[in-house]
Structure formats: structure tokens, C-alpha cells
Design a protein around this motif. Structure first.
Motif, PDB file in Angstrom:
ATOM      1  N   UNK A 189       0.847  -1.191   0.000  1.00 17.64           N
ATOM      2  CA  UNK A 189       0.000   0.000   0.000  1.00 17.64           C
ATOM      3  C   UNK A 189       0.884   1.242   0.000  1.00 17.64           C
ATOM      4  N   UNK A 190       0.420   2.246  -0.728  1.00 11.88           N
ATOM      5  CA  UNK A 190       1.105   3.529  -0.748  1.00 11.88           C
ATOM      6  C   UNK A 190       0.669   4.339   0.468  1.00 11.88           C
ATOM      7  N   UNK A 191       1.636   4.859   1.238  1.00 10.86           N
ATOM      8  CA  UNK A 191       1.313   5.628   2.420  1.00 10.86           C
ATOM      9  C   UNK A 191       0.894   7.037   2.035  1.00 10.86           C
ATOM     10  N   UNK A 192      -0.217   7.508   2.675  1.00 16.32           N
ATOM     11  CA  UNK A 192      -0.643   8.874   2.444  1.00 16.32           C
ATOM     12  C   UNK A 192      -0.185   9.744   3.608  1.00 16.32           C
ATOM     13  N   UNK A 193      -0.642  10.993   3.578  1.00 16.76           N
ATOM     14  CA  UNK A 193      -0.184  11.922   4.602  1.00 16.76           C
ATOM     15  C   UNK A 193      -0.652  11.505   5.996  1.00 16.76           C
ATOM     16  N   UNK A 194      -1.892  10.957   6.074  1.00 14.98           N
ATOM     17  CA  UNK A 194      -2.401  10.513   7.382  1.00 14.98           C
ATOM     18  C   UNK A 194      -1.550   9.383   7.937  1.00 14.98           C
ATOM     19  N   UNK A 195      -1.158   8.462   7.051  1.00 13.80           N
ATOM     20  CA  UNK A 195      -0.324   7.348   7.501  1.00 13.80           C
ATOM     21  C   UNK A 195       1.020   7.843   8.022  1.00 13.80           C
ATOM     22  N   UNK A 234       1.708  10.832   9.192  1.00 14.72           N
ATOM     23  CA  UNK A 234       1.501  11.538  10.460  1.00 14.72           C
ATOM     24  C   UNK A 234       1.313  10.554  11.608  1.00 14.72           C
ATOM     25  N   UNK A 235       0.558   9.502  11.346  1.00 17.59           N
ATOM     26  CA  UNK A 235       0.397   8.469  12.377  1.00 17.59           C
ATOM     27  C   UNK A 235       1.743   7.850  12.733  1.00 17.59           C
ATOM     28  N   UNK A 283       3.323   7.946  16.431  1.00 16.39           N
ATOM     29  CA  UNK A 283       3.637   6.715  17.150  1.00 16.39           C
ATOM     30  C   UNK A 283       5.111   6.651  17.496  1.00 16.39           C
ATOM     31  N   UNK A 284       5.973   7.116  16.579  1.00 15.04           N
ATOM     32  CA  UNK A 284       7.414   7.124  16.863  1.00 15.04           C
ATOM     33  C   UNK A 284       7.708   8.025  18.047  1.00 15.04           C
ATOM     34  N   UNK A 285       7.109   9.214  18.042  1.00 14.14           N
ATOM     35  CA  UNK A 285       7.314  10.122  19.172  1.00 14.14           C
ATOM     36  C   UNK A 285       6.757   9.535  20.469  1.00 14.14           C
ATOM     37  N   UNK A 286       5.619   8.893  20.338  1.00 13.36           N
ATOM     38  CA  UNK A 286       5.000   8.294  21.529  1.00 13.36           C
ATOM     39  C   UNK A 286       5.914   7.231  22.126  1.00 13.36           C
ATOM     40  N   UNK A 314      11.224   8.557   8.512  1.00 11.04           N
ATOM     41  CA  UNK A 314      10.485   9.108   9.652  1.00 11.04           C
ATOM     42  C   UNK A 314      10.913   8.435  10.944  1.00 11.04           C
ATOM     43  N   UNK A 315      11.062   7.127  10.912  1.00  9.80           N
ATOM     44  CA  UNK A 315      11.418   6.399  12.134  1.00  9.80           C
ATOM     45  C   UNK A 315      12.834   6.729  12.581  1.00  9.80           C
TER      46      UNK A 315
END
Length: 1288
Positions: A932-938, A940-941, A945-948, A985-986
């Protein structure tokens, strides 16, 4: 002289008679000779019997015997002869009467009387009777003393006995005889007195004569008779006096005279009684005390004959004479006749209060109980019935202020006697015993400690058991199956049999007894001394307590009383019985208060609301049976309150329900069809009518929530709808919340049977709900309620949030969660709460409900949000084919952002909802589709989650586990371009990498006792597996994309290798994750920019072998190979895939660094043993993808010692036999790689085998081009694992 020829054959002729005939018969006319034998000459008889004859008494006696026989055998002939001449008859009567005067021999006198009376009877001529009476009167007048009148008086008595009409003649025409009788009673000869009393008895046996003699008795005879009776010494006189007394006692007048002469008639309770002689009560008491049973029985009979006339008038005389005391004493006798007489007397005395106030019952109760105990051993049901009746009357009439049982032993014996009597096979006895038992349950009888609760329980049990045994086993019918039939119904319903009537009487009596037992227990609640037996040992079971007795009554009613009544439909049509029945049920609510709610619910679920309403409709309309109406109304009131009040949270609601029920239940007497009409009525609805409608709705609500749906649901739906519209149309005050809740529940429960609601009723419902400040007051927890509010869009938009919130907060009292839904174990499916099923079903078809649930996550309290998350997780796990990920991810992002903002910079605490939210975030990711291609919502999630994760500690395992799973998914289920962005991102989250470093450090944690892994719990083990898999994935993707690294991870290589040793048991998934990390490091030639592998020996000089293998050493390589071989033997599928992949990477690494070592590792003889160990799984086991990969590896390194040409040829032969369409894609790919390796390495010298390889490759070429997609990402033990990541 010889005897006459005609007398020769006479058997009764004696020598004396023959001699007499020879001497005198020749002078007599032959006509006086009887024609039949014995040929007796009447003239001779008269001549011989006359007083002037000088014939001996023996001859005269013989002649009397002969004449008596002639009268007996040939009475007509004798009468015919004598009728020819009245003078002869008169002469014969005079001669016979003369015998009475002149002969003193008792036998001859008796025989003379018999002959004389027989002659008079057979002559049937009034003159002869007068003749005889004149002779008697003349004789009595001429007697010098009354002693000589004995025979005459005896004759008169016998004559009146044989000829009753003679009494009238004697009184009217020969009144002078009465004066002689009075003189005889004063004569000091008891034989004379006895004969006179006998004569009087015969005279007074005639009602007309008795009436004529009433004045004679009052003025002359009464006192004289009482004196005679009192002074009588001989039994003959006593018996004759009692005979006369019994005749006198047949008449009210003489009873009154006798008792007035006794001086005690009409005596008051407190008056002093003069102890005179010759009073009737004292005389009868004297006879009762005699040792003669006949006199005792006669005395008791006479007492009863007096008392039966007027107990209130005459009983005090006997009571003041202490007669009851001696009557009770005679209860110990063995004579059944006397016992019956005594019972009758005592029974009559019980009608006088003085009998009880003088404590005679207290004195005699023990004797009565002993008597009943003895009668139970006899076969005399009538006597037992009489005794039980007496016992019952005493129990009923005993004053409360006078305690009947003075000792507990007698009380217990009484209970046992009643218990045995109830088991009698005679229904009449059972009926009396049941009546006595009903009277036995009185506080003043049983109130003194210790209360015999054990005997009381046994008695109640015997009552109900007997009722259950007597009543017929009836098929399951409602009480109206017989009772509601019309007058033209079955005859058995209209005219019950005698047996049925008796059974009904016993049932009613038993119910009354049971009710009295319940009232007794209720009264004891206020008596501290009756709460518990003070003599019970502290350690013994508390059976002899009021609490245990009360619970027994409830249990007995539930198990026996209710089923017995319901099995007897004929009796349920008797208002009196049902009044008692409902009074029992109502009393049990008070008696066992802690069970009243449960008992009420059971009654409601057993259709008792319906039963009561139908009884009221049938029997209580038009002011009929007010007592039954009150009993039914009280029962319904208590039943409804017991169920309603626990549901109501406010006191005002309780008062409202109570007021509606209390004021309207007595006025509700409608049948089923009338109820529907009454609810539908919208014209002329006054306040009273509206209140009764409210009452009906409350009753129907309680009935329907307990599955008693006795009205047609379609009709009820229409009626309730009309009711709601009526309220709206009349613009009146809204109904109370509890009433509207009842109406709403009935509407939703019947919605499937009715048409969909139109706009008008929906608006009415909506407006009413909007006017109620607290929606929970009208909410009923039922799947139909959920369906109703979520079906209509207007109601869903306005009340959907509140309905779903109440649905989730409802405490399901009938089920309990047995599994922790937060658990990540996959041992079995969890048991879901009962209330979730309907909502999960609705979620499949209504996405609007899903949005409302998402809103509840961050608008509701934490416990509600947690349940929503659990519910959504269950929904997503059960419905993986439903694509709601895009809908949910946006809401989850908002929630995470809000959570992180609220927490600020402080460390994140593991709230109860956050792990569920992250778990759901992982679940909503698609797993059944390609990358699946990740969108902006993905993205951001992913960032959130990484920050969390970076703000969590290692203690927050419940948060980190689903977070790591989510991150892992983003690295394996996305397109390469999206994957690169996800890795960037990670890697940009330094806190996350720091946490990941700490997580990997858990691998070296010191062991804890009993743990599978060294020092790790199950959840920590799962987190560690996710950490190694995530590290391997990040390292591979970073190396592939050349991404910038802001924080490096450091791993000690020797510890990683040591974790794979065989020394300690390890979880397979843990080994898989370590192997995947090692494989990644080997594939990168230990040159990862993200992960640095260090060795503790890096500072010392290296040998040439170790230098070529750096950072590995030769020892570590060999140790790793051994570990891989050991892990491969475990035959775990996923572990085998990881081992084969790691072995491939190791050999490639060794081929580059040290080819000789690589060849050494690949050609070890142990590998052949290992290979054949894996191949022993069955036929064609070599077609396993992992085994094919392993054989491909051996072929690649020319390991002929492991896999020879013969082995390869055999494999080719077996492969040619296989149907390739049955093989999986992975197997086909592995087989193709093996064949290509065999072909490229020239492992076969045989041309035929080489051609076979080519043929197989051509066959496989068309099958491996487009492999079908299968699910790659799975969750094993709570750890997200990608199969392709492990295999490839």
C-alpha cells in the motif's frame, strides 16, 4: 291307662303331661284341642295353670313352655280357638296374670310374662288389653307393699315395649298407674325402682306421651328421678335410669327441667356453683367415674345429649362440676366406644369459653395428644377423625392469653401426631389433620422458646408432600383451561367428582396452614427469643433458627406449593383458595426480604403477572370478591416494587411507581383484549383513566422483560403507538419517566411484529425524550432498544451517542468476562460480554454507528472509551474483510495528537486506553492486500507513534508492543517508495532509537526463576522479538536506501551468538528474530550504518583466520553453525525458514571471506545426517520449500558427501511423479531454484538425468511467473511477523 293315639308322636309330651291328660282331658270339649302337633288342649292348659290347681310348679312351668311353643308355632290356630269365646280369653289372661301374683320363681315369672304378652299381641283386641291393664291396676291397688309390684311393673314395662301404642292407653285411661310408679320410686327396693324406671323409659319414648307427661315430670318425677339415679347401687337400676334419662334428653323441655332442677342451668362464668346433691352434672360425673364401661359410655352420651341442645346454656354446669377434667382422664382408656363418646362431649364443651378460661384444655392437652398418638396405631378412621376435630377446635378456640402447651415435649409430640395423621390413606382424616395443622401454627401455641422449628418444617413438608401426592398430574395447561370454560363446557369442569372436591378441600386447608406458618414466622421476627434456639450448640448447624425456617418456607413454596396449585386447575377457579395463595406469596416477600427481588423475578418469569390479571378480570369485576381483589392487588404491588425499585436510582422515581400501582391496581379488572382497547383509547381520557393506562404499561413492562408475552405483539405495538400519540394530541403533562420507559420498551420489543413507525409517532417519541433531562431514566437494556434507536436516522442522530454509551456501561449481571481482552495471548478466543453481540452485528451494516463509537473514544469517560476500543478491536478481528481503515485512522490520529498534547513534555503514562488504541491502529492496517502507498495521514500516524514510543519507558510494555507492531507493518506492507519515507520518519526519532537500544538490551537480562527466557516475562519476550525484527528491518532498509542515521545502535556480537546456544530453552519466535537480525548483518557484510556490532576481543591481535572473518572469529563461526544445526532439528516451520535463510547468508559471507571454510561448513558429514532427519517426515518430504532451499545450498557448494548424484537422481524421479498443481507457490519456487542449481553446477553426469532436469524446468516455467497473493503479515503471540521478511 294308655296315652291317646294322637299324642303318641309328640316329641315334646312328657310323662307328666300324659298323666294329666289321662286324668282330666276326657271332661273337655274336643274343640279346644289344637289340630297341629303338639296336640295341646287349651282347656287342660287353663285348668293346670289356675291357682287353685294343686299341680307342682314343674308341671306348670312345662305347661307354660308348651303353651309358649304353641303360640310361637301355631299362633293363628291358638288365636282362632280363643276368639270363639271372649270369656275363655279373659279367663286365660286372668289365670296367666295370677301366676305373676302367686309365684315367686323368677324363671316361671319371666316365662309367664312372655306368654301373657305374646297372647295379648296375637289377640290384637283392645278389650283384652284393657282387661289386663285393669288387672294390673287392681293388683297394684290391693298390694300391701310396693315390693309385690315388681312383677306387675315389669309386665307393664315389657308390654309397652312390645306394644308402643299401649303407652297412650296407659296414660290416658289408666292414669292411676302413674301414682303407683311414683310410690315405687320411693320404695327402698332397687329391683322395683329398676322396673319402674324401665316403664317410664318406655312411656317417655313416645313423643305424644312424653308431651302429656311433661307436667308429671316437672312436678313429681324430676327430683325423685335424679335422687334415684344418684343413689342407685345396682347395675340394673343404673342402666334403666340411664335408659330413662336418654329418652328424656331427647326433648328440649325435659333437658331444661333437668338442668334447672340441678340448680346450675344458665350459670355465669364467674358465679359460685352450689355443690348440691343429685344434680345431673354431678350424677353423670359420678357415673363417669365408675369402673363400668357401659355406664361410662352412657354417661358420656347423656352429657353430649344435654350439651348438644345448647352448649352456651348447659356447658357451664358441667364445667363447674369439673366434668372436663375427668373426660380428659378417660382419654387414656382403650375402649374405642368410650373414646368416641368422650370426644363428642369435649367437642361440645369447646363451644363454651369457660371451658378454656378454667384451663381445662391446658390440663387435658397432653392426654389428648397421647390419645391421638394411640389412635394412629388403630384402624379406626372415624375415631381418629373425631379426635382430630376436637384437637382442631381446641387449637382454634384457645384464648391467646392462656398458653396451651406448657412444655415443648407435648408441642413436639402434637406436631408429630399431625404429621402422621396427614399421611393417612383416608381423605377425611387428612382433611381434619390439615385443619388442625392450620390452627397449630399460632404464635401463642408455639411462641415459648425453644420454638420447635424442626417439627414445624417437617409438618409443612408433610402438608405439601401430601397435596402433591393427592393431586392429579395434569398436563401443562393454564389455569383457565378448565376454569375459564363457559357454562356449556365439559361436565367435569362444572360438576367435579367427590374425590376432586376432597382434594380441593385438602389443598385449601393446606394452603391455609402454610399461610399460617408464614404469618407465624413473620410474627416471630419481632421476638428476639424466637430468632434462634438458645439451647443450640454454637458449633452446630443453624437449622433451628427463624432465618432457616423462613428460607425453608420460601423454598417449599417455590418447589411444592406453587407447582401443586398450578397442577390443580379446577381449584384455581375458587376465589377463596386463590386469595389464600396470593396472600402466601405476598407474605413471603416480607418473610425473606433478601430474597424478595430474586423470588419476584422468578414469579414474573413464570407468568404470575398474567395469572393475577386474568384472575382479577374473571372474578373481581363489578365489585365482586373484594377480598380476592385486595389479595391480588397487594401481591402485584409488592411484586412490581420488588423488581422496579432496584432499577430506579432516585427516590422520586420509586415514589412515583409506588403511587401509580397502589392507587390503580385495585381498579384494574380487564381481560387481554380489553387491555389493548383500553391503551388504544384516545377519546375522553380523564386523569383517572390515564393513571390506569400508566399502571397497565408498568405491569406489561415487567411481564415482557421477563418473557411473559401474553398479548399479541402486533396489537400491543399498535396500542402503545396510539397511547404515545394520544399523549401528544392532548398536550397534557408528560407521563412519568418510568411509565414512558415502559411504553418505549414495549414499543421496541414488538417492533418486528408491527409496521415501521411513521413520522408522527417518531416525532412524539423524540419530543418526549428531549423533554426528559436524564435519558438513562427511560433506557431499557435490550438488543431491540439498540436496534430501534440505531434504525431510525432521526433517533440515531439525536440519541445514538447516549444509547451507545448506556449500552456499553450496562452491567451485565448474568455473564462475566472470563478472559482479559487486553491479553495478547492466542491460546483461544476470549469470551465476549453478552451485550456486545447485537452491537457487533449492527456495525457490519451501519457505518454511522461506527463513527459514533469513534466519537465516544475521546468524548466519553475512560472506562467507556476502553470498552469502545475493545469492541472495535473485536469487530476488526472478526471482520478482516471489512475495509474501515481509512475511516478509523483519521480519528486515531486526532486522538493520539490530543493525547500527546495533553501530556506535554512529561513521560507518557500507560493509560488503560492507549494500548488498546495502538492495538486497533495496527489492526486497521490492511493485511489481505498487496503493498500500500502511504498517504499523509499514515505518515503523520507513523510520526506520532514514533514520538509516543520515544516518550515511554521499558515498563510501558503494553504501549510499546502494539506501537512496534505498527512500525513494523509500515516497513513491510508498503511500496518501496513509501517504505523509504517510513524508514526516514522512524530514523529521525532519536528517542525511539534510544528506546530500541534499551529494548535490545533486555536480551542479556539476568534469568528469573521459572522463566522461559532469561529474566523475561511473556510480554517482555514478545516486545524483545518485535525489537529485533524492527531493528533488522530498519537496518536492511537504511542500508538499501542509504538513509541518514542520527542515532546508532550498538550490539555485542558474542552475546547475540550466545543467545542462540542450545544451553537453555528458548521461545522459537525469539530465535527467529535473532536469526533474522544476524542474517541481515551477514548480508550487509557487517557494514550497517545503523547497527554497530562490537566484540570484546577487538583490542587483541587476531590470527589470520580470525582476521579474514572479522568481526567474527573462527570459533564463533563454528559455534554458530552448530547452533543453526541444533535449531534446524526442532522442525518448527518458521524457525526452519529463519535457520535456512541465516545459513544461506553465512555461507555467502564465508564464501567471500574464506572459501575453504565455507566449503568445510557445507560439506560436513553431519549435514547429511541432518538432512535425512528432516526428510523422515514422510513420502515426498523433500518437497518442503525449506528442505529444497537447504539441498540447493549443498548443491551450490558441491557437497557430494551430503547430497550425492544418486540422491539427486532419486529426487528427480520422485519429482516427475508429482502433480505440480497441488504444490504451493513457495514449493514451486524452491524446486525451480534447486533444479537450476543442479543444472548450473553440473551435478549430474548422466545425460538422462540432465534431460529430466530440463524437462522439469520447462514444466515449472509457466507456473512460477505470477504467484497468487497470500497474507504475509500475521500476529504470533502478539508479535507482528512478516513471512516474506523471514523467508526471503
Amino acid at each position: 291307662m294308655e296315652a291317646r293315639p294322637e299324642l303318641a308322636d309328640d316329641e315334646e309330651a312328657t310323662g307328666a303331661a300324659m298323666l294329666f291328660y289321662d286324668r282330666s282331658h276326657f271332661r273337655h270339649d274336643p274343640r279346644w284341642l289344637l289340630p297341629q302337633p303338639p296336640r295341646l288342649c287349651l282347656a287342660c292348659t287353663m285348668e293346670l295353670l289356675q291357682s287353685t290347681s294343686r299341680v307342682s310348679l314343674v308341671r306348670k312351668k312345662h305347661m307354660l313352655v308348651c303353651f309358649h311353643d304353641a303360640l310361637t308355632k301355631h299362633g293363628a290356630s291358638v288365636t282362632q280357638l280363643l276368639a270363639q269365646n271372649e270369656t275363655v280369653c279373659t279367663r286365660l289372661i286372668s289365670i296367666l296374670f295370677g301366676l305373676l301374683r302367686n309365684i315367686e320363681n323368677a324363671n316361671i315369672l319371666e316365662l309367664s310374662m312372655e306368654v301373657l304378652i305374646q297372647l295379648i299381641v296375637q289377640l290384637k283386641l283392645r278389650p283384652f288389653v284393657h282387661c289386663l291393664l285393669e288387672e294390673c291396676q287392681k293388683e297394684l291397688s290391693n298390694m300391701p307393699t310396693m315390693r309385690d309390684s315388681l312383677a306387675t311393673m315389669t309386665l307393664l314395662g315389657k308390654m309397652v315395649d312390645v306394644i308402643p301404642s299401649l303407652a297412650e292407653i296407659l296414660v290416658t285411661e289408666h292414669g292411676g298407674l302413674l301414682e303407683h310408679q311414683l310410690k315405687g320410686l320411693m320404695y327402698p327396693n332397687e329391683a322395683v325402682k329398676a322396673s319402674i324406671c324401665y316403664l317410664y323409659g318406655k312411656l317417655y319414648s313416645s313423643p305424644s306421651v312424653a308431651e302429656k307427661l311433661s307436667g308429671h315430670f316437672r312436678e313429681k318425677l324430676c327430683s325423685l328421678f335424679l335422687t334415684t339415679l344418684d343413689n342407685a347401687q345396682t347395675k340394673e337400676l343404673q342402666i334403666n335410669c340411664m335408659g330413662l334419662l336418654r329418652q328424656l334428653l331427647k326433648y328440649d323441655l325435659f333437658v331444661s327441667i333437668l338442668m334447672s332442677k340441678s340448680g346450675v342451668a344458665g350459670i355465669s362464668e364467674n358465679a359460685e356453683v352450689p355443690q348440691e346433691e343429685s344434680t345431673l352434672p354431678l350424677v353423670l360425673k359420678k357415673l363417669l367415674l365408675s369402673r363400668d364401661e357401659t355406664l361410662q359410655v352412657a354417661s358420656a352420651h347423656c352429657m353430649a345429649a344435654v350439651l348438644v341442645r345448647s352448649p352456651a346454656k348447659y356447658a357451664p354446669a358441667f364445667i363447674h362440676a369439673d366434668v372436663p377434667e375427668f373426660l380428659f382422664e378417660h382419654l387414656s382408656c382403650s375402649s374405642e366406644v368410650l373414646l368416641c363418646s368422650v370426644y363428642n362431649c369435649l367437642l361440645l364443651l369447646t363451644e363454651e369459653r369457660l371451658f378454656f378460661s378454667k384451663c381445662h384444655t391446658v390440663y387435658g392437652i397432653e392426654s389428648l395428644v397421647r390419645s391421638l398418638k394411640g389412635i394412629l396405631q388403630l384402624n379406626n378412621p372415624e375415631l381418629l377423625k373425631q379426635g382430630l376435630l376436637l384437637f382442631s377446635e381446641i387449637l382454634k378456640r384457645q384464648p391467646e392469653e392462656i398458653k396451651l402447651f406448657t412444655n415443648s415435649a407435648t408441642c413436639k409430640d402434637a406436631g408429630r401426631v399431625l404429621q402422621k395423621a396427614i399421611s393417612s390413606p383416608v381423605l377425611e382424616v387428612v382433611a381434619e389433620a390439615v385443619g388442625a395443622a392450620a390452627a397449630f401454627f399460632r404464635k401463642d401455641h408455639l411462641g415459648a422458646p425453644p420454638v420447635p422449628y424442626g417439627e414445624l418444617r417437617a409438618l409443612v413438608q408433610a402438608l405439601l408432600d401430601r397435596c402433591a401426592d393427592l393431586l392429579p398430574s395434569v398436563s401443562q395447561r393454564t389455569f383457565l383451561s378448565c376454569g375459564s370454560s363457559h357454562p356449556g363446557g365439559h361436565p367435569s369442569c362444572r360438576r367435579p367428582s367427590r374425590a376432586s372436591q376432597q382434594q380441593g378441600e385438602i389443598l385449601r386447608g393446606s394452603l391455609e396452614a402454610f399461610w399460617n406458618a408464614c404469618r407465624l414466622a413473620t410474627e416471630f421476627r419481632d421476638e428476639p427469643s424466637a430468632q434462634e434456639n438458645p439451647f443450640t450448640a454454637p458449633s452446630s448447624e443453624k437449622e433451628g433458627t427463624l432465618e432457616s425456617f423462613s428460607e425453608f418456607l420460601l423454598s417449599a413454596c417455590d418447589a411444592l406449593c406453587i407447582p401443586t396449585v398450578m397442577r390443580h386447575p379446577e381449584q384455581t377457579t375458587h376465589p377463596a383458595l386463590m386469595e389464600i395463595f396470593f396472600s402466601i406469596l405476598n407474605s413471603l416477600f416480607v418473610l425473606v426480604p433478601h430474597m424478595k427481588e430474586k423470588f419476584s423475578k422468578k414469579l414474573a418469569s413464570s407468568s404470575f403477572i398474567r395469572l393475577t390479571l386474568e384472575l382479577k378480570a374473571r372474578f373481581c369485576g363489578g365489585q365482586r370478591n373484594p377480598v380476592l381483589n385486595q389479595a391480588c392487588s397487594s401481591f402485584l404491588y409488592s411484586l412490581c416494587l420488588n423488581i422496579f425499585l432496584p432499577l430506579e436510582e432516585t427516590g422520586s422515581s420509586r415514589e412515583g411507581v409506588s403511587s401509580i400501582l397502589q392507587h390503580n391496581l385495585p381498579h384494574i379488572n380487564l381481560g387481554s383484549s380489553e387491555i389493548l382497547w383500553f391503551l388504544s383509547d384516545s377519546l375522553y381520557v380523564d386523569e383517572a383513566t390515564r393513571q390506569r393506562q400508566y399502571c397497565f404499561l408498568l405491569l406489561l413492562y415487567l411481564a415482557y422483560i421477563h418473557e411473559d408475552r401474553f398479548l399479541p405483539e402486533a396489537d400491543l405495538f399498535s396500542a402503545v403507538k396510539s397511547f404515545l400519540l394520544s399523549i401528544q394530541d392532548h398536550t397534557e403533562c408528560l407521563p412519568p419517566a418510568e411509565v414512558f420507559r415502559s411504553a418505549l420498551y414495549l414499543l421496541v420489543i414488538c417492533q418486528d411484529k408491527g409496521e415501521p413507525l411513521e413520522k408522527a409517532p417518531l416525532n412524539s417519541i423524540r419530543k418526549t425524550l428531549e423533554s426528559i433531562p436524564d435519558f438513562s431514566q427511560v433506557y431499557s437494556h435490550h438488543p431491540c432498544t439498540l436496534k430501534f434507536f440505531l434504525t431510525y436516522p432521526d433517533l440515531l442522530s439525536r440519541f445514538g451517542h447516549r444509547v451507545l454509551e448506556l449500552w456499553l456501561t450496562w452491567e451485565d449481571r448474568h455473564s462475566k468476562e472470563t478472559e482479559d481482552l487486553d491479553s495478547t495471548e492466542t491460546a483461544g478466543p476470549p469470551t465476549l460480554p453478552y451485550c456486545w453481540g447485537p452491537l457487533l452485528h449492527i456495525l457490519k451494516s451501519n457505518s454511522s454507528v461506527l463513527l459514533i463509537l469513534l466519537d465516544l473514544i475521546y468524548t466519553s469517560p475512560m472506562d467507556i472509551a476502553r470498552k469502545v476500543l475493545k469492541l472495535l478491536r473485536t469487530f476488526l478481528e472478526e471482520n478482516e474483510d471489512i475495509q474501515v481503515g481509512s475511516l478509523l485512522r483519521g480519528h486515531f490520529l486526532q486522538i493520539l495528537q490530543q493525547l500527546l498534547v495533553e501530556s506535554g513534555t512529561s513521560p507518557l503514562q500507560a493509560s488503560s486506553n492507549l494500548p488498546l488504541l495502538l492495538s486497533l491502529l495496527f489492526l486497521v492496517q490492511p493485511k489481505n492486500e498487496a503493498q500500500k502507498e502511504l498517504d499523509s495521514t499514515d505518515l503523520k500516524l507513523l510520526h506520532q507513534v514514533s514520538n509516543l514510543c520515544g516518550r515511554c519507558s521499558l515498563d510501558s510494555v503494553e504501549i510499546l508492543q502494539p506501537a512496534f507492531n505498527f512500525l513494523y507493518w509500515n516497513l513491510h506492507q508498503t511500496t518501496p517508495s513509501s517504505r523509504k519515507r517510513a524508514v526516514a520518519v522512524i530514523l529521525s526519532s532519536t528517542p525511539l532509537l534510544t528506546l530500541l537500544q534499551k529494548t535490545l538490551g533486555l536480551t542479556w537480562k539476568e534469568p528469573a526463576p521459572g522463566s522461559v527466557l532469561p529474566g523475561l516475562s511473556t510480554k517482555e519476550t514478545a516486545l524483545l522479538c518485535s525489537g529485533w525484527l524492527l531493528t533488522a528491518s530498519l537496518s536492511a532498509q537504511q542500508h538499501l536506501g542509504g538513509l541518514e542515521v542520527h542515532q546508532k545502535l550498538t550490539v555485542e556480537l558474542n552475546k547475540v551468538l550466545h543467545s542462540l546456544t542450545f544451553g537453555k530453552k528458548k521461545a522459537a519466535l525469539f530465535s527467529v528474530s535473532i536469526l533474522r537480525f544476524l542474517r541481515t548483518a551477514l548480508e550487509q557484510n557487517f557494514s550497517s550504518a545503523l547497527v554497530t556490532l562490537v566484540s570484546p576481543d577487538s583490542g587483541r591481535p587476531l590470527s589470520p583466520e580470525d582476521s579474514a572473518l572479522s568481526p567474527l572469529s573462527l570459533h564463533q563461526v563454528l559455534s554458530l553453525v552448530i547452533s543453526l544445526q541444533n535449531l534446524l532439528v526442532q522442525k518448527d516451520l518458521l524457525l526452519t525458514q529463519a535457520v535456512v535463510g541465516c545459513l544461506e547468508a553465512l555461507l555467502d559471507f564465508l564464501q567471500t571471506r574464506s572459501p575453504d571454510l565455507a566449503l568445510h561448513v557445507a560439506t560436513q558429514p553431519w549435514n547429511r545426517f541432518l538432512l535425512f532427519t528432516l526428510l523422515d517426515a514422510g513420502n515426498n518430504s523433500f518437497l518442503n520449500p525449506e528442505i529444497l532451499r537447504l539441498m540447493t545450498l549443498f548443491v551450490k557448494f558441491h557437497s557430494n558427501s551430503v547430497l550425492s548424484q544418486d540422491d539427486i537422481s532419486y529426487i528427480l524421479q520422485e519429482t516427475a511423479k508429482v502433480n505440480f498443481s497441488e504444490l504451493s507457490t513457495a514449493t514451486l519456487q524452491a524446486l525451480s531454484s534447486f533444479l537450476l542449481q543442479v543444472q548450473s553446477k553440473g551435478a549430474l553426469s548422466n545425460t538422462a538425468s540432465a534431460m529430466a532436469v530440463q524437462t522439469l524446468l520447462e514444466t515449472l516455467s509457466g507456473r512460477t511467473s505470477a504467484p497468487p497473493y497470500s497474507q504475509d503479515l500475521v500476529c504470533l503471540g502478539g508479535v507482528a511477523v512478516s513471512y516474506s521478511h523471514i523467508q526471503d
